[in-house]
Write a protein that holds these residues in place. Structure first.
Motif, PDB file in Angstrom:
ATOM      1  N   ILE A  17     -28.744 -46.545 -17.195  1.00 66.44           N
ATOM      2  CA  ILE A  17     -29.707 -47.638 -17.068  1.00 66.44           C
ATOM      3  C   ILE A  17     -30.873 -47.196 -16.188  1.00 66.44           C
ATOM      4  N   TYR A  18     -30.571 -46.536 -15.088  1.00 63.55           N
ATOM      5  CA  TYR A  18     -31.653 -46.061 -14.217  1.00 63.55           C
ATOM      6  C   TYR A  18     -32.598 -45.139 -14.986  1.00 63.55           C
ATOM      7  N   VAL A  21     -34.681 -47.194 -17.432  1.00 63.21           N
ATOM      8  CA  VAL A  21     -35.681 -47.980 -16.710  1.00 63.21           C
ATOM      9  C   VAL A  21     -36.807 -47.063 -16.229  1.00 63.21           C
ATOM     10  N   ARG A  22     -36.458 -45.895 -15.736  1.00 64.80           N
ATOM     11  CA  ARG A  22     -37.476 -44.942 -15.258  1.00 64.80           C
ATOM     12  C   ARG A  22     -38.400 -44.520 -16.393  1.00 64.80           C
ATOM     13  N   LYS A  23     -37.828 -44.221 -17.542  1.00 59.62           N
ATOM     14  CA  LYS A  23     -38.643 -43.784 -18.682  1.00 59.62           C
ATOM     15  C   LYS A  23     -39.532 -44.914 -19.212  1.00 59.62           C
ATOM     16  N   GLU A  49     -36.422 -50.314  -8.410  1.00 64.85           N
ATOM     17  CA  GLU A  49     -35.632 -50.488  -7.184  1.00 64.85           C
ATOM     18  C   GLU A  49     -34.235 -51.007  -7.514  1.00 64.85           C
ATOM     19  N   SER A  50     -34.169 -52.006  -8.369  1.00 66.55           N
ATOM     20  CA  SER A  50     -32.866 -52.555  -8.767  1.00 66.55           C
ATOM     21  C   SER A  50     -32.012 -51.504  -9.445  1.00 66.55           C
ATOM     22  N   ALA A  51     -32.619 -50.724 -10.325  1.00 64.49           N
ATOM     23  CA  ALA A  51     -31.884 -49.698 -11.053  1.00 64.49           C
ATOM     24  C   ALA A  51     -31.371 -48.606 -10.122  1.00 64.49           C
ATOM     25  N   LEU A  52     -32.027 -48.385  -8.993  1.00 67.43           N
ATOM     26  CA  LEU A  52     -31.560 -47.421  -7.988  1.00 67.43           C
ATOM     27  C   LEU A  52     -30.437 -47.990  -7.135  1.00 67.43           C
ATOM     28  N   SER A  84     -31.692 -59.127 -12.002  1.00 66.75           N
ATOM     29  CA  SER A  84     -33.102 -58.951 -11.653  1.00 66.75           C
ATOM     30  C   SER A  84     -33.800 -58.069 -12.696  1.00 66.75           C
ATOM     31  N   ILE A  85     -33.118 -57.035 -13.139  1.00 63.51           N
ATOM     32  CA  ILE A  85     -33.691 -56.176 -14.184  1.00 63.51           C
ATOM     33  C   ILE A  85     -33.954 -57.004 -15.439  1.00 63.51           C
TER      34      ILE A  85
END
Length: 164
Positions: A17-18, A21-23, A49-52, A84-85
């Motif tokens: 997921i991180y 989300v980053r991509k 931030e949430s994904a981290l 939140s994501i």
């Protein structure tokens, strides 16, 4: 990092997921003076931030010897950040993000994560606890004001003793 944690399906999914989300975040244009783009940028930052936070909190609760209330506290934060994501993907879509199909990919990954997460929470050992005097994360049947024999034990801290 613990090899067991690296192979844990929930942790793997959180890292996937991180990366997703980053991509997708890389597709969101940088800030300029346009207020709408600034809002988009904020959504992007919140989502990243949430994904981290999610994999970090999984790692914090992963050890099976962790107390129930600590595991539940981390689980609560994980759920909050995953939700939140989802909220941020909705906001980004409402602002007319041109690659909205990618947002749906994130939402689908979060749904897969949710199922793994719910199964993981069921494995928490409710009997490995100390009473949460705030009343939030006690196992079923345990109240914040229940008697705890550990409360009656004397506190002996050699660092606080006077040596004069």
């Amino acid at each position: 990092m613990d090899e067991e944690l690296k192979e844990f399906p929930l942790f793997i999914k959180a890292n996937e997921i991180y990366e997703l989300v980053r991509k997708v975040s890389d597709l969101i244009e940088k800030n300029d003076n346009d207020a709408e783009k600034q809002i988009l940028q904020s959504y992007k930052e919140y989502m990243l931030e949430s994904a981290l936070i999610i994999p970090a909190k999984i790692a914090g609760a992963f050890n099976e010897d962790r107390l129930y209330d600590l595991k539940m506290q981390n689980a609560t934060i994980i759920r909050k950040e995953a939700r939140s994501i989802l909220a941020n993907t909705s906001g980004i879509k409402m602002l007319g993000f041109k690659d909205a199909d990618y947002l749906e990919l994130i939402r689908n990954e979060i749904e897969e994560f949710r199922i793994l997460f719910a199964e993981w929470v069921k494995t928490f050992n409710e009997w490995n606890y100390i009473i949460d005097r705030w009343g939030l994360f006690n196992p079923p049947g345990v109240n914040y004001d229940d008697f705890d024999i550990d409360d009656e034990l004397p506190f002996d801290n050699p660092f606080l003793d006077d040596e004069d």
